[in-house]
Each structure stands twice: as structure tokens, then as C-alpha cells.
Write a protein that holds these residues in place. Structure first.
Motif, mmCIF file in Angstrom:
data_model
loop_
_atom_site.group_PDB
_atom_site.id
_atom_site.type_symbol
_atom_site.label_atom_id
_atom_site.label_comp_id
_atom_site.label_asym_id
_atom_site.label_seq_id
_atom_site.Cartn_x
_atom_site.Cartn_y
_atom_site.Cartn_z
ATOM 1 N N ALA A 179 0.883 -1.168 0.000
ATOM 2 C CA ALA A 179 0.000 0.000 0.000
ATOM 3 C C ALA A 179 0.923 1.220 0.000
ATOM 4 C CB ALA A 179 -0.916 0.004 1.207
ATOM 5 N N GLN A 180 0.950 1.937 -1.100
ATOM 6 C CA GLN A 180 1.916 3.021 -1.293
ATOM 7 C C GLN A 180 1.203 4.359 -1.420
ATOM 8 O OE1 GLN A 180 4.026 3.845 -5.173
ATOM 9 N NE2 GLN A 180 5.742 2.968 -4.054
ATOM 10 N N ASN A 181 1.509 5.258 -0.502
ATOM 11 C CA ASN A 181 0.945 6.601 -0.487
ATOM 12 C C ASN A 181 2.080 7.580 -0.787
ATOM 13 O OD1 ASN A 181 -0.505 8.943 0.006
ATOM 14 N ND2 ASN A 181 -0.619 8.669 2.220
ATOM 15 N N LEU A 182 2.340 7.797 -2.063
ATOM 16 C CA LEU A 182 3.470 8.608 -2.524
ATOM 17 C C LEU A 182 3.056 10.055 -2.709
ATOM 18 C CD1 LEU A 182 6.282 9.079 -3.977
ATOM 19 C CD2 LEU A 182 5.119 8.377 -6.082
ATOM 20 N N HIS A 183 3.914 10.972 -2.234
ATOM 21 C CA HIS A 183 3.701 12.398 -2.468
ATOM 22 C C HIS A 183 4.940 12.988 -3.134
ATOM 23 C CE1 HIS A 183 -0.076 13.432 -0.129
ATOM 24 N NE2 HIS A 183 0.083 12.133 0.045
ATOM 25 N N ILE A 184 4.704 13.764 -4.199
ATOM 26 C CA ILE A 184 5.769 14.432 -4.943
ATOM 27 C C ILE A 184 5.471 15.929 -4.953
ATOM 28 C CG2 ILE A 184 6.886 14.672 -7.193
ATOM 29 C CD1 ILE A 184 6.132 11.794 -7.780
ATOM 30 N N HIS A 185 6.458 16.718 -4.581
ATOM 31 C CA HIS A 185 6.320 18.177 -4.590
ATOM 32 C C HIS A 185 7.341 18.745 -5.570
ATOM 33 C CE1 HIS A 185 3.604 18.579 -1.062
ATOM 34 N NE2 HIS A 185 4.177 17.442 -0.711
ATOM 35 N N ILE A 186 6.862 19.499 -6.564
ATOM 36 C CA ILE A 186 7.703 20.044 -7.623
ATOM 37 C C ILE A 186 7.563 21.562 -7.623
ATOM 38 C CG2 ILE A 186 8.095 20.135 -10.117
ATOM 39 C CD1 ILE A 186 6.891 17.310 -10.274
ATOM 40 N N HIS A 187 8.692 22.252 -7.680
ATOM 41 C CA HIS A 187 8.665 23.709 -7.830
ATOM 42 C C HIS A 187 9.514 24.087 -9.030
ATOM 43 C CE1 HIS A 187 8.528 27.968 -6.994
ATOM 44 N NE2 HIS A 187 9.847 28.010 -7.082
ATOM 45 N N LEU A 188 8.910 24.802 -9.980
ATOM 46 C CA LEU A 188 9.617 25.290 -11.157
ATOM 47 C C LEU A 188 9.861 26.781 -11.006
ATOM 48 C CD1 LEU A 188 7.735 23.474 -14.091
ATOM 49 C CD2 LEU A 188 9.665 22.681 -12.733
ATOM 50 N N GLY A 189 11.128 27.168 -11.039
ATOM 51 C CA GLY A 189 11.477 28.575 -10.959
ATOM 52 C C GLY A 189 11.127 29.320 -12.236
ATOM 53 N N ALA A 190 11.320 30.615 -12.222
ATOM 54 C CA ALA A 190 10.959 31.451 -13.373
ATOM 55 C C ALA A 190 11.676 30.969 -14.633
ATOM 56 C CB ALA A 190 11.314 32.906 -13.087
ATOM 57 N N GLY A 191 10.893 30.726 -15.674
ATOM 58 C CA GLY A 191 11.468 30.299 -16.939
ATOM 59 C C GLY A 191 11.955 28.863 -16.986
ATOM 60 N N VAL A 212 0.825 14.299 -6.942
ATOM 61 C CA VAL A 212 1.845 15.193 -7.493
ATOM 62 C C VAL A 212 1.380 16.628 -7.292
ATOM 63 C CG1 VAL A 212 3.156 15.862 -9.534
ATOM 64 C CG2 VAL A 212 2.509 13.468 -9.209
ATOM 65 N N HIS A 213 2.174 17.400 -6.557
ATOM 66 C CA HIS A 213 1.874 18.807 -6.303
ATOM 67 C C HIS A 213 2.938 19.641 -7.023
ATOM 68 C CE1 HIS A 213 -0.560 17.360 -2.817
ATOM 69 N NE2 HIS A 213 0.425 16.486 -2.715
ATOM 70 N N ALA A 214 2.543 20.562 -7.885
ATOM 71 C CA ALA A 214 3.499 21.369 -8.635
ATOM 72 C C ALA A 214 3.119 22.836 -8.568
ATOM 73 C CB ALA A 214 3.570 20.915 -10.092
ATOM 74 N N THR A 215 4.119 23.697 -8.364
ATOM 75 C CA THR A 215 3.922 25.147 -8.417
ATOM 76 C C THR A 215 4.821 25.703 -9.515
ATOM 77 O OG1 THR A 215 5.606 25.536 -6.705
ATOM 78 C CG2 THR A 215 3.327 25.290 -5.983
ATOM 79 N N LEU A 216 4.250 26.622 -10.298
ATOM 80 C CA LEU A 216 4.955 27.172 -11.452
ATOM 81 C C LEU A 216 5.101 28.677 -11.301
ATOM 82 C CD1 LEU A 216 3.687 24.402 -12.453
ATOM 83 C CD2 LEU A 216 3.698 25.407 -14.738
ATOM 84 N N ALA A 217 6.340 29.166 -11.387
ATOM 85 C CA ALA A 217 6.649 30.593 -11.343
ATOM 86 C C ALA A 217 6.438 31.200 -12.734
ATOM 87 C CB ALA A 217 8.087 30.781 -10.866
ATOM 88 N N PRO A 218 6.639 32.511 -12.894
ATOM 89 C CA PRO A 218 6.409 33.149 -14.197
ATOM 90 C C PRO A 218 7.189 32.482 -15.333
ATOM 91 C CG PRO A 218 6.658 34.820 -12.512
ATOM 92 C CD PRO A 218 6.956 33.508 -11.855
ATOM 93 N N GLN A 219 6.490 32.272 -16.452
ATOM 94 C CA GLN A 219 7.050 31.715 -17.683
ATOM 95 C C GLN A 219 7.561 30.276 -17.524
ATOM 96 O OE1 GLN A 219 6.486 33.454 -20.371
ATOM 97 N NE2 GLN A 219 5.725 35.155 -19.117
ATOM 98 N N ALA A 220 7.260 29.623 -16.425
ATOM 99 C CA ALA A 220 7.639 28.219 -16.271
ATOM 100 C C ALA A 220 6.725 27.343 -17.114
ATOM 101 C CB ALA A 220 7.555 27.809 -14.801
#
Length: 413
Positions: A179-191, A212-220
Motif C-alpha cells: 500500500a503506497q501513499n506517494l507524495h511528490i512536490h515540484i517547484h519550477l522557478g521562473a522560466g 503530485v503537487h506542482a507550483t509554477l513561477a512566471p514563464q515556467a
């Protein structure tokens, strides 16, 4: 040190207490009403389970000569207070922006034992061109315990281009269930640009939940292509926050349910001007399978010029599978473009007839037709990507589709 250890134990107890207060996910939950997850005890493990597996389960492989010099990797032990603090630094508190899936976040915090933090940077200096700035990586995870909560934190520095192949494959049919409860956090910097190919192929008796949690900065720009097979319970859930002007996210999910279960949930939040989002899925199922594709996109106030597209497709290959397609838009700004749609139907009879006229049996014909549709889906997400082309040449997709086409309707292997 004792005080730190006590604080760590208190944090885990607090997570379990939160789960007891709010309860586990029920069928009344909007996101999970069609395919509710197994009970909480499956995700927390038993009291007599080992306190920690021998390793994190993550294997990292640079795919080009100088990638290693531009990647900082830290395998961290969540049982050590200092390493746990480093592992969780900057991550949102459990339940923040998790919606109906908040109990999964609390269960993850209660059980998490190991994690991997990756920082992908670029070569310094004005001479660094687009080829030099591309970092190619392969990341594989192998389950380590009957119940586990792996963690991956990926930070892509501003201006960096990264190609990532992430695989979760189990090939030994007699291996114990997990039973696998995987969490991935991704942050993309500007561009920053990230092309992310994810392959999740659990065993038939596994229970899997990937977030999968992802946050995108400007122009990413973030492009994700997912290929996932069904099992006893399989959840693939994403939450993308487009926080910067001109951020762009593209998702494509190939859901090979077979005769089992798979639940795909794509949540996208456009919070800035000129942000764009595309979500597409193709669900293939047969027998008594249950497959759900749920796309939810929110255009926030002030997201001027936002552009959103959703396209969900389900194809019953044989038998009487249950396919649920749910596109949904929440638009809170006027100057935007948005479109969504869902299509459900059998393979085209004309294509099957054409294949039969050329000597192909029904199973092979169906496999070839669905492979063409699957390839097109993944290519729309990643474009002319060498990462995708190399993976397709390996034959995994063709083998999976042919195996599912030939399997008996009641087969769950």
C-alpha cells in the motif's frame, strides 16, 4: 536530542489524531464518490511492522555526461529530527490545498520514513546554450514495505530545462502486496522547463495512491505524460498551481485499467495572467473494470488572458467496464478562453475491419489501434521529446496493450 525525538513522535501522533478527528475518505466525498479508497489502516501499516525499511527505495540515474554536476540529491531519513526538518522544509502543511484528499496527506505525514530532495540547476555563465542547460534524469522507485509513504521533493532552478523519466514498476507477480501513499512536490522557478514522463505499473493486488503537487513561477513550463496500469486500487492525483504570469502546464494521462481499477484526478489552479493549461486523458478498460478520469480547472480572479482546455476520452474494449469522465471548469474571470469535453465509445468498426482484411486477429488489431491512440496522446503532451521517443522504442507500451487485449475479461493479473 531526546527533546527532538519527542517532538518527532508528537508530530506523528498529531497526524494520526487529526485523522481520527476528521475521519477517512468516504463515498460522500465529491472527488472519490465513484471509486472510494481502501480503509485508513491499509495506509498506516500494522503496529508490528518494521520501524523503518532498509532504504528509501529511490534510485537516481543521470542520463547524460554532465547531468550529475548539475543535480544535488539528498536521501533523507525522516526518523532523524534534523533530516526530517530538511526533508519537509518549505512544504505545505498536510491538508493545505488538498481538498478531499487531505486524509491522504495526513496519513503520509504520519508514516513517512524516507525521502529524496533533488535540486536541478544550470551551468553558470553567458555561454550556456539551450543544449547545455538541459538536464536528463531517470528516477525509479521500488516499494520497500507493506505500507509506505515515500516522498520526493524536486526543485528546478530558474531557467533550467530538465527531462525526467520517473518509473514505478513491479514485475514479480509473487511479490507481497504493498500500500503506497506517494507524495511528490515540484517547484519550477521562473522560466524553468520540465518534461516529466511518469510510468506507474503496480502488481494486481497492490494499493497505490500517487499525489503530485506542482507550483509554477512566471514563464515556467511543465509537461507531464502519465502511463498507468490498473490494480486493486490505483489513484493518480495531481494539483498544479500556476502562480506566475505566462506559466504553462500540460497533462496527459494514459489509463490502462485492464479489468481492474484506476482513478485519475487532475486539479489545476490558474492564478496569474496569461497562464495556460491543457488536460487530456485516455482510459482503456474491459471486463468489470472501473476507471475514472476527473479534471477540475479553476481560473482565479485576475487571471487575465488565461487559456484552458480539457479533453477526456474513455473506450470500453470488451465486457462491461464502468468508465466515468468528469470535466469541470470554474471560471472566475471574464477575459479568458476555456473549453472542455468528454467522449465515450467503442473502437471504430472501420479500423477493425481494415485490420482484419490484412490478416490481423481481433486482439492484435485492437492492440495496434489503441497503441496509435496512446502514442498520439503522449506525444501531444511532451511534443518531439527524445525522452518519450526512447521510452516508446523500449516497447513497454506495445507489450502492455497487447497483454490487456489478450487477457480474459475476468483476469486480474
Amino acid at each position: 536530542m531526546t527533546a527532538a525525538v519527542d517532538a518527532l513522535a508528537a508530530e506523528r501522533l498529531a497526524a494520526r489524531a487529526q485523522l481520527q478527528r476528521q475521519g477517512w475518505i468516504t463515498r460522500h466525498s465529491e472527488a472519490f464518490q465513484h471509486l472510494p479508497p481502501p480503509a485508513l489502516e491499509h495506509w498506516l501499516g500494522s503496529a508490528d511492522a518494521p520501524s523503518a525499511p532498509s532504504s528509501s527505495g529511490w534510485t537516481l540515474q543521470p542520463l547524460d555526461g554532465d547531468a550529475a554536476a548539475r543535480v544535488q540529491a539528498r536521501w533523507l531519513d525522516a526518523h532523524d529530527p534534523a533530516q526530517r526538518a530538511e526533508l519537509l522544509a518549505g512544504l505545505p502543511a498536510p491538508g493545505a490545498d488538498s481538498g478531499d484528499a487531505a486524509p491522504f496527506a495526513w496519513a503520509h505525514r504520519a508514516l513517512c520514513r524516507h525521502g529524496l530532495r533533488l535540486h536541478v540547476g544550470t551551468p553558470a555563465g553567458p555561454s550556456a546554450d539551450a543544449v547545455q542547460r538541459t538536464v536528463r534524469l531517470a528516477l525509479h522507485h521500488q516499494p520497500q514495505d507493506a505500507a509506505e509513504a515515500p516522498l520526493l521533493v524536486l526543485d528546478v532552478a530558474p531557467g533550467t530545462h530538465c527531462l525526467l523519466l520517473e518509473t514505478h514498476e513491479r514485475t514479480a507477480p509473487d511479490a507481497p502486496a504493498t500500500a503506497q501513499n506517494l507524495h511528490i512536490h515540484i517547484h519550477l522557478g521562473a522560466g524553468a522547463h520540465l518534461q516529466h514522463l511518469r510510468v506507474a505499473a503496480p502488481l494486481a493486488h497492490d494499493r497505490v495512491a500517487h499525489h503530485v503537487h506542482a507550483t509554477l513561477a512566471p514563464q515556467a513550463r511543465y509537461a507531464q505524460a502519465l502511463a498507468a496500469t490498473g490494480c486493486a486500487y490505483h489513484l493518480q492525483r495531481s494539483h498544479f498551481a500556476l502562480q506566475g504570469t505566462g506559466a504553462h502546464a500540460r497533462q496527459a494521462a494514459l489509463l490502462l485499467a485492464g479489468a481492474q481499477q484506476i482513478d485519475h484526478q487532475a486539479h489545476t489552479d490558474l492564478r496569474a495572467a496569461r497562464a495556460t493549461s491543457q488536460v487530456e486523458s485516455l482510459a482503456l478498460a474491459q471486463g468489470n473494470a472501473r476507471a475514472v478520469s476527473n479534471a477540475y480547472t479553476r481560473i482565479a480572479p485576475g487571471a487575465d488572458g488565461a487559456d484552458v482546455r480539457q479533453r477526456l476520452t474513455g473506450i470500453p474494449l470488451a465486457g462491461h467496464p464502468r468508465l466515468v469522465l468528469r470535466p469541470h471548469l470554474e471560471i472566475l474571470h471574464d477575459n479568458v478562453q476555456a473549453a472542455h469535453g468528454a467522449t465515450w465509445g467503442a473502437l471504430p468498426e472501420a479500423a477493425l475491419f481494415y485490420a482484419a482484411q490484412r490478416g490481423l486477429d481481433d486482439a492484435r488489431a485492437r492492440a495496434l489501434i489503441t497503441e496509435g491512440m496512446a502514442r498520439a496522446l503522449l506525444e501531444r503532451a511532451l511534443g518531439d521529446s527524445p525522452l518519450l521517443a526512447e521510452w516508446l522504442e523500449g516497447g513497454w507500451l506495445a507489450r502492455q496493450l497487447e497483454r490487456q487485449a489478450q487477457a480474459p475479461l475476468g483476469d486480474t493479473t
